[in-house]
Design a protein around this motif. Structure first.
Motif, PDB file in Angstrom:
ATOM      1  N   VAL A 161       0.838  -1.202   0.000  1.00  0.00           N
ATOM      2  CA  VAL A 161       0.000   0.000   0.000  1.00  0.00           C
ATOM      3  C   VAL A 161       0.876   1.257   0.000  1.00  0.00           C
ATOM      4  O   VAL A 161       0.544   2.265  -0.638  1.00  0.00           O
ATOM      5  CB  VAL A 161      -0.948  -0.026   1.219  1.00  0.00           C
ATOM      6  N   GLU A 162       2.012   1.204   0.693  1.00  0.00           N
ATOM      7  CA  GLU A 162       2.928   2.349   0.686  1.00  0.00           C
ATOM      8  C   GLU A 162       3.452   2.626  -0.722  1.00  0.00           C
ATOM      9  O   GLU A 162       3.606   3.788  -1.119  1.00  0.00           O
ATOM     10  CB  GLU A 162       4.093   2.090   1.642  1.00  0.00           C
ATOM     11  N   VAL A 163       3.733   1.563  -1.487  1.00  0.00           N
ATOM     12  CA  VAL A 163       4.177   1.743  -2.868  1.00  0.00           C
ATOM     13  C   VAL A 163       3.087   2.431  -3.680  1.00  0.00           C
ATOM     14  O   VAL A 163       3.348   3.366  -4.449  1.00  0.00           O
ATOM     15  CB  VAL A 163       4.556   0.381  -3.494  1.00  0.00           C
ATOM     16  N   LEU A 164       1.853   1.983  -3.522  1.00  0.00           N
ATOM     17  CA  LEU A 164       0.747   2.608  -4.253  1.00  0.00           C
ATOM     18  C   LEU A 164       0.604   4.083  -3.888  1.00  0.00           C
ATOM     19  O   LEU A 164       0.360   4.934  -4.747  1.00  0.00           O
ATOM     20  CB  LEU A 164      -0.558   1.871  -3.958  1.00  0.00           C
ATOM     21  N   SER A 165       0.750   4.388  -2.595  1.00  0.00           N
ATOM     22  CA  SER A 165       0.539   5.767  -2.152  1.00  0.00           C
ATOM     23  C   SER A 165       1.589   6.723  -2.692  1.00  0.00           C
ATOM     24  O   SER A 165       1.350   7.929  -2.758  1.00  0.00           O
ATOM     25  CB  SER A 165       0.515   5.831  -0.615  1.00  0.00           C
ATOM     26  N   ARG A 166       2.763   6.204  -3.074  1.00  0.00           N
ATOM     27  CA  ARG A 166       3.770   7.075  -3.685  1.00  0.00           C
ATOM     28  C   ARG A 166       3.267   7.654  -5.007  1.00  0.00           C
ATOM     29  O   ARG A 166       3.669   8.738  -5.413  1.00  0.00           O
ATOM     30  CB  ARG A 166       5.060   6.296  -3.928  1.00  0.00           C
ATOM     31  N   PHE A 167       2.408   6.910  -5.696  1.00  0.00           N
ATOM     32  CA  PHE A 167       1.868   7.369  -6.974  1.00  0.00           C
ATOM     33  C   PHE A 167       0.559   8.130  -6.794  1.00  0.00           C
ATOM     34  O   PHE A 167       0.308   9.134  -7.451  1.00  0.00           O
ATOM     35  CB  PHE A 167       1.627   6.173  -7.911  1.00  0.00           C
ATOM     36  N   THR A 168      -0.302   7.629  -5.919  1.00  0.00           N
ATOM     37  CA  THR A 168      -1.653   8.193  -5.790  1.00  0.00           C
ATOM     38  C   THR A 168      -1.727   9.338  -4.800  1.00  0.00           C
ATOM     39  O   THR A 168      -2.673  10.131  -4.825  1.00  0.00           O
ATOM     40  CB  THR A 168      -2.631   7.103  -5.338  1.00  0.00           C
ATOM     41  N   GLY A 169      -0.761   9.431  -3.913  1.00  0.00           N
ATOM     42  CA  GLY A 169      -0.874  10.339  -2.789  1.00  0.00           C
ATOM     43  C   GLY A 169      -1.615   9.648  -1.662  1.00  0.00           C
ATOM     44  O   GLY A 169      -2.307   8.633  -1.854  1.00  0.00           O
ATOM     45  N   SER A 170      -1.508  10.187  -0.480  1.00  0.00           N
ATOM     46  CA  SER A 170      -2.081   9.516   0.697  1.00  0.00           C
ATOM     47  C   SER A 170      -3.599   9.662   0.783  1.00  0.00           C
ATOM     48  O   SER A 170      -4.267   8.845   1.427  1.00  0.00           O
ATOM     49  CB  SER A 170      -1.441  10.069   1.969  1.00  0.00           C
ATOM     50  N   VAL A 171      -4.177  10.694   0.126  1.00  0.00           N
ATOM     51  CA  VAL A 171      -5.602  10.976   0.297  1.00  0.00           C
ATOM     52  C   VAL A 171      -6.459   9.831  -0.220  1.00  0.00           C
ATOM     53  O   VAL A 171      -7.362   9.332   0.463  1.00  0.00           O
ATOM     54  CB  VAL A 171      -5.984  12.299  -0.397  1.00  0.00           C
ATOM     55  N   ARG A 172      -6.203   9.391  -1.464  1.00  0.00           N
ATOM     56  CA  ARG A 172      -7.047   8.343  -2.048  1.00  0.00           C
ATOM     57  C   ARG A 172      -6.922   7.026  -1.277  1.00  0.00           C
ATOM     58  O   ARG A 172      -7.871   6.241  -1.208  1.00  0.00           O
ATOM     59  CB  ARG A 172      -6.692   8.146  -3.518  1.00  0.00           C
ATOM     60  N   VAL A 173      -5.756   6.779  -0.726  1.00  0.00           N
ATOM     61  CA  VAL A 173      -5.591   5.558   0.074  1.00  0.00           C
ATOM     62  C   VAL A 173      -6.316   5.700   1.405  1.00  0.00           C
ATOM     63  O   VAL A 173      -6.965   4.755   1.893  1.00  0.00           O
ATOM     64  CB  VAL A 173      -4.095   5.271   0.285  1.00  0.00           C
ATOM     65  N   GLY A 198      -0.003   1.831  -9.780  1.00  0.00           N
ATOM     66  CA  GLY A 198       0.150   3.193  -9.277  1.00  0.00           C
ATOM     67  C   GLY A 198       0.253   4.203 -10.400  1.00  0.00           C
ATOM     68  O   GLY A 198      -0.302   5.306 -10.317  1.00  0.00           O
ATOM     69  N   GLY A 199       0.966   3.848 -11.485  1.00  0.00           N
ATOM     70  CA  GLY A 199       1.059   4.739 -12.631  1.00  0.00           C
ATOM     71  C   GLY A 199      -0.294   4.968 -13.286  1.00  0.00           C
ATOM     72  O   GLY A 199      -0.615   6.083 -13.713  1.00  0.00           O
ATOM     73  N   TRP A 200      -1.113   3.906 -13.357  1.00  0.00           N
ATOM     74  CA  TRP A 200      -2.467   4.033 -13.927  1.00  0.00           C
ATOM     75  C   TRP A 200      -3.298   5.001 -13.097  1.00  0.00           C
ATOM     76  O   TRP A 200      -3.993   5.865 -13.631  1.00  0.00           O
ATOM     77  CB  TRP A 200      -3.112   2.655 -13.974  1.00  0.00           C
ATOM     78  N   LEU A 201      -3.222   4.869 -11.774  1.00  0.00           N
ATOM     79  CA  LEU A 201      -3.990   5.754 -10.894  1.00  0.00           C
ATOM     80  C   LEU A 201      -3.456   7.188 -10.942  1.00  0.00           C
ATOM     81  O   LEU A 201      -4.239   8.150 -10.902  1.00  0.00           O
ATOM     82  CB  LEU A 201      -3.937   5.225  -9.459  1.00  0.00           C
ATOM     83  N   ALA A 208     -11.038   6.331  -8.529  1.00  0.00           N
ATOM     84  CA  ALA A 208     -10.887   5.777  -7.179  1.00  0.00           C
ATOM     85  C   ALA A 208     -10.062   4.500  -7.231  1.00  0.00           C
ATOM     86  O   ALA A 208     -10.022   3.802  -8.262  1.00  0.00           O
ATOM     87  CB  ALA A 208     -12.259   5.492  -6.580  1.00  0.00           C
ATOM     88  N   VAL A 209      -9.402   4.193  -6.140  1.00  0.00           N
ATOM     89  CA  VAL A 209      -8.616   2.963  -6.053  1.00  0.00           C
ATOM     90  C   VAL A 209      -9.519   1.758  -6.275  1.00  0.00           C
ATOM     91  O   VAL A 209      -9.122   0.763  -6.896  1.00  0.00           O
ATOM     92  CB  VAL A 209      -7.890   2.886  -4.695  1.00  0.00           C
ATOM     93  N   ALA A 210     -10.755   1.869  -5.792  1.00  0.00           N
ATOM     94  CA  ALA A 210     -11.691   0.749  -5.942  1.00  0.00           C
ATOM     95  C   ALA A 210     -12.018   0.478  -7.403  1.00  0.00           C
ATOM     96  O   ALA A 210     -12.305  -0.671  -7.770  1.00  0.00           O
ATOM     97  CB  ALA A 210     -12.975   1.045  -5.171  1.00  0.00           C
ATOM     98  N   ASP A 211     -11.970   1.530  -8.261  1.00  0.00           N
ATOM     99  CA  ASP A 211     -12.246   1.324  -9.687  1.00  0.00           C
ATOM    100  C   ASP A 211     -11.222   0.377 -10.302  1.00  0.00           C
ATOM    101  O   ASP A 211     -11.569  -0.564 -11.029  1.00  0.00           O
ATOM    102  CB  ASP A 211     -12.220   2.666 -10.434  1.00  0.00           C
ATOM    103  N   LEU A 212      -9.956   0.632  -9.991  1.00  0.00           N
ATOM    104  CA  LEU A 212      -8.898  -0.229 -10.544  1.00  0.00           C
ATOM    105  C   LEU A 212      -8.980  -1.625  -9.949  1.00  0.00           C
ATOM    106  O   LEU A 212      -8.810  -2.629 -10.665  1.00  0.00           O
ATOM    107  CB  LEU A 212      -7.521   0.390 -10.274  1.00  0.00           C
ATOM    108  N   ALA A 213      -9.251  -1.717  -8.667  1.00  0.00           N
ATOM    109  CA  ALA A 213      -9.365  -3.027  -8.032  1.00  0.00           C
ATOM    110  C   ALA A 213     -10.501  -3.829  -8.670  1.00  0.00           C
ATOM    111  O   ALA A 213     -10.374  -5.037  -8.897  1.00  0.00           O
ATOM    112  CB  ALA A 213      -9.600  -2.874  -6.526  1.00  0.00           C
ATOM    113  N   GLY A 214     -11.623  -3.156  -8.988  1.00  0.00           N
ATOM    114  CA  GLY A 214     -12.729  -3.847  -9.631  1.00  0.00           C
ATOM    115  C   GLY A 214     -12.385  -4.331 -11.013  1.00  0.00           C
ATOM    116  O   GLY A 214     -12.756  -5.446 -11.418  1.00  0.00           O
ATOM    117  N   GLN A 215     -11.682  -3.512 -11.794  1.00  0.00           N
ATOM    118  CA  GLN A 215     -11.301  -3.927 -13.146  1.00  0.00           C
ATOM    119  C   GLN A 215     -10.344  -5.113 -13.105  1.00  0.00           C
ATOM    120  O   GLN A 215     -10.449  -6.034 -13.926  1.00  0.00           O
ATOM    121  CB  GLN A 215     -10.665  -2.751 -13.883  1.00  0.00           C
ATOM    122  N   LEU A 216      -9.405  -5.089 -12.158  1.00  0.00           N
ATOM    123  CA  LEU A 216      -8.482  -6.225 -12.041  1.00  0.00           C
ATOM    124  C   LEU A 216      -9.219  -7.483 -11.601  1.00  0.00           C
ATOM    125  O   LEU A 216      -8.899  -8.594 -12.027  1.00  0.00           O
ATOM    126  CB  LEU A 216      -7.362  -5.901 -11.052  1.00  0.00           C
TER     127      LEU A 216
END
Length: 657
Positions: A161-173, A198-201, A208-216
């Motif tokens: 999750v920390e890796v993801l937050s580097r791309f998305t910022g902490s707010v969306r997480v 993270g690059g996609w987001l 939203a993070v949930a959008d990508l999670a749903g597509q995956l």
């Protein structure tokens, strides 16, 4: 990282048994492509590099498509980095030994990335326990003693999750931590998949993070998790960008610059540059620093996946066309790279101005910098073009321009190793296409490089084969050149009779075609062979013929050098008075030719001759003149390239005979 750093300090089996470790310690980082193994190795090297004062050496042991890199090529790259190059065309064992010798008294850190097998690594390990080798591989290196693999799996959920937050910022997480954790689990903690997600987001700040999670979650097809995320990223790109991404799998050595991308996609360089920068933001490419020319690297874990996408979406003919466009663009860039050095040629300047502005270099330095940075990709382009087998015409043009550009910017000596490889590729194409003229040219070039590195017997074999190819092609130049080269090889091997015979055959060919300049030069080579054999009468006759020939051709400098050699033979034959007169005549002609080094050499020879004749005052006068001339030349010329034609023997005492 903690485990690896502790392993550096751990006592090995040899130390525990009371013996000194015979070789460098090996740290193995094992994991699947995309597990972050190369990134971990790079960070480890950065943290401990200060312990190794002689620097860090890096080598990649597999091509982006998984092909094993030959040990000889990897060893040569490491030797070049050490500025201890081995002879061109040296065998793999010789290169490995040269590398171990160069590292015997150094304390270096060796990073061997993407190793294919233990044998490959073993051949590159230094026999020096003060060195450390960090090896990245997919599995264990059985066969190398005292190696503990550090095996990488997926990151834990918190770290992912920390890796993801580097791309998305902490707010969306923070807004939806459960979705972030679910996305991290769907990526299986694989760093490559997390970076792509993270690059996609990051490119879609409103998603939203949930959008990508749903597509995956909807795409649970076959393949790795990295492949699933890459397919999702690819599908979300505009059509032109998606096609460019797929075609990057054709980039040689996985190295891309805007020109390569533009040629592959058939777009402008500016558009390609913008697309590549977007890919970097998506985590699809890694920028390669160290140059003013932008260059990017396709991650190795993505290369086979991009190749699969290209096969699925592009027809074979379209892939071949894209490859041909890339090679054609490379050929034109190499032409521009060489032409910028020909500042004295009006024709070269005109051809340069006819090229599009995007293909021109601002100056020779920028061209040399581009050639140096793109060198691995250019050599890989030549290898791939030859291996393809369907683009031999483009491959031949590419190799021809690559050789010319390297010689223009680096010189034949500095580029000898690369030239040897390229000429070998030319020979492969010539034999495959049954092109005897090109086969002869490649064999002659390879023979010359063999001869320069002391492999005279090998060179002789190549020259003989080149002679057969030249006769098959009915090519008088190749035939004459091969005959002369065979003679030169025999001369180097000390077989003076055969040398004189082959020079005589080449002379007959030149005389029959009325090639006066080459004939005069061959008279000199025959004279040299007879001189070495001690047949001074034959040597004098041929050197006089050489002098006469150069006089007829109006080549004053060559005439002065031939007179110089004639004087030398006369001295060897005991005709000191004749040698003195001939040497004085040679000084006069060298002055007309404005050849300062030859004049100085001749003054030293005159000094030796007067010393022989018992005239020390005249000897001192000529020796002083020679020293003055050489000192003045050294002041006038800061750095002049060596020219074999101006090389001459400079002696200062008869004891050197």
């Amino acid at each position: 990282m903690k485990e690896l750093r502790a392993d550096i300090e751990r006592a090995g089996l040899d130390t525990l048994s009371g013996r000194k470790a015979p070789r460098a310690r090996v740290l193995l980082i094992a994991g699947r492509p995309g597990s972050g193994r190369s990134a971990l190795a790079g960070e480890l090297v950065r943290q401990v590099a200060d312990r190794y004062p002689d620097g860090v050496l890096r080598a990649r042991l597999s091509e982006p498509d998984g092909t094993r890199v030959p040990v000889g090529r990897a060893a040569r790259e490491l030797l070049d980095a050490l500025e201890a190059p081995a002879p061109a065309g040296a065998a793999e064992d010789e290169l490995g030994e040269a590398l171990r010798t160069a590292l015997a008294d150094r304390r270096v850190l060796l990073l061997l990335d993407d190793a294919a097998d233990a044998e490959q690594v073993d051949a590159l390990l230094p026999d020096n326990p003060d060195c450390l080798a960090v090896v990245v591989s997919a599995g264990p290196l059985t066969g190398i003693a005292d190696v503990r693999p550090c095996t990488l799996g997926g990151l834990d959920t918190k770290s992912a999750v920390e890796v993801l937050s580097r791309f998305t910022g902490s707010v969306r997480v923070t807004v939806d931590p459960r979705a972030a954790e679910r996305l991290a689990e769907q990526c299986q903690g694989q760093p490559a998949a997390l970076v792509l997600a993270g690059g996609w987001l990051a490119a879609r700040p409103k998603a939203a993070v949930a959008d990508l999670a749903g597509q995956l979650n909807a795409d649970l097809g076959q393949g790795t998790v990295v492949g699933r995320v890459l397919r999702l990223v690819h599908a979300s790109l505009p059509a032109s960008a998606a096609r460019t991404l797929r075609l990057l799998s054709l980039a040689p050595a996985g190295l891309v610059d805007p020109h390569t991308a533009a040629a592959l996609a058939g777009c402008s360089v500016e558009s390609a540059r913008a697309t590549l920068d977007d890919f970097v933001a998506h985590g699809l490419l890694h920028p390669v620093g160290g140059s003013s020319s932008p260059q990017y690297e396709v991650p190795c874990c993505l290369h086979p996946l991009l190749s699969a996408l290209a096969r699925d979406h592009e027809r074979p003919a379209e892939l071949q066309l894209a490859r041909a466009r890339m090679l054609e663009r490379t050929v034109r860039l190499l032409q521009s790279c060489r032409a910028i050095t020909e500042t004295d040629s009006l024709r070269a300047r005109e051809k340069l101005l006819e090229m599009p502005r995007s293909l021109r270099f601002p100056g020779p330095r920028a061209a040399a910098d581009w050639l140096r940075v793109r060198r691995p990709a250019l050599l890989a382009s030549a290898r791939l073009a030859v291996a393809d087998g369907e683009l031999d015409t483009l491959a031949r043009r590419l190799m021809s321009q690559l050789v010319r550009a390297m010689v223009a910017h680096f010189g034949t000596r500095a580029a000898a190793s690369d030239l040897y490889d390229v000429h070998g590729l030319v020979l492969d194409v010539a034999e495959r296409r049954n092109l005897p003229r090109e086969r002869a040219a490649a064999l002659l070039n390879l023979g010359d490089l063999d001869a320069r590195t002391g492999r005279t017997a090998d060179a002789l074999g190549r020259y003989r084969t080149a002679l057969d190819a030249g006769r098959e092609a009915n090519d008088p130049y190749a035939t004459g050149r091969a005959m002369e080269s065979v003679g030169g090889a025999h001369l180097e091997l000390g077989d003076y009779d055969r040398a004189a015979d082959w020079f005589g055959r080449a002379l007959t060919e030149r005389l029959a075609r009325g090639e006066g300049e080459d004939a005069a030069r061959l008279y000199g080579r025959i004279g040299a062979a007879h001189t070495y054999a001690g047949r001074y009468g034959e040597a004098l006759r041929n050197w006089r013929a050489a002098v006469a020939g150069h006089r007829r051709n109006g080549d004053v400098a060559a005439q002065a050098r031939a007179l110089s050699e004639l004087a030398r033979v006369q001295e060897y034959a005991g005709r000191l008075d004749e040698s003195l007169r001939t040497c004085q005549e040679a000084v006069e002609w060298a002055g007309r030719a404005e050849d300062t080094r030859l004049q100085a050499a001749l003054h030293l020879r005159l000094a030796d001759s007067f010393q022989h004749l018992g005239d020390p005052a005249s000897a001192a006068l000529h020796r002083g003149t020679a020293e003055r001339m050489l000192a003045e030349e050294a002041l006038e010329e800061d750095s002049e390239p060596e020219h074999g034609a101006n090389a001459c023997e400079i002696r200062s005492s008869s004891a050197e005979e």
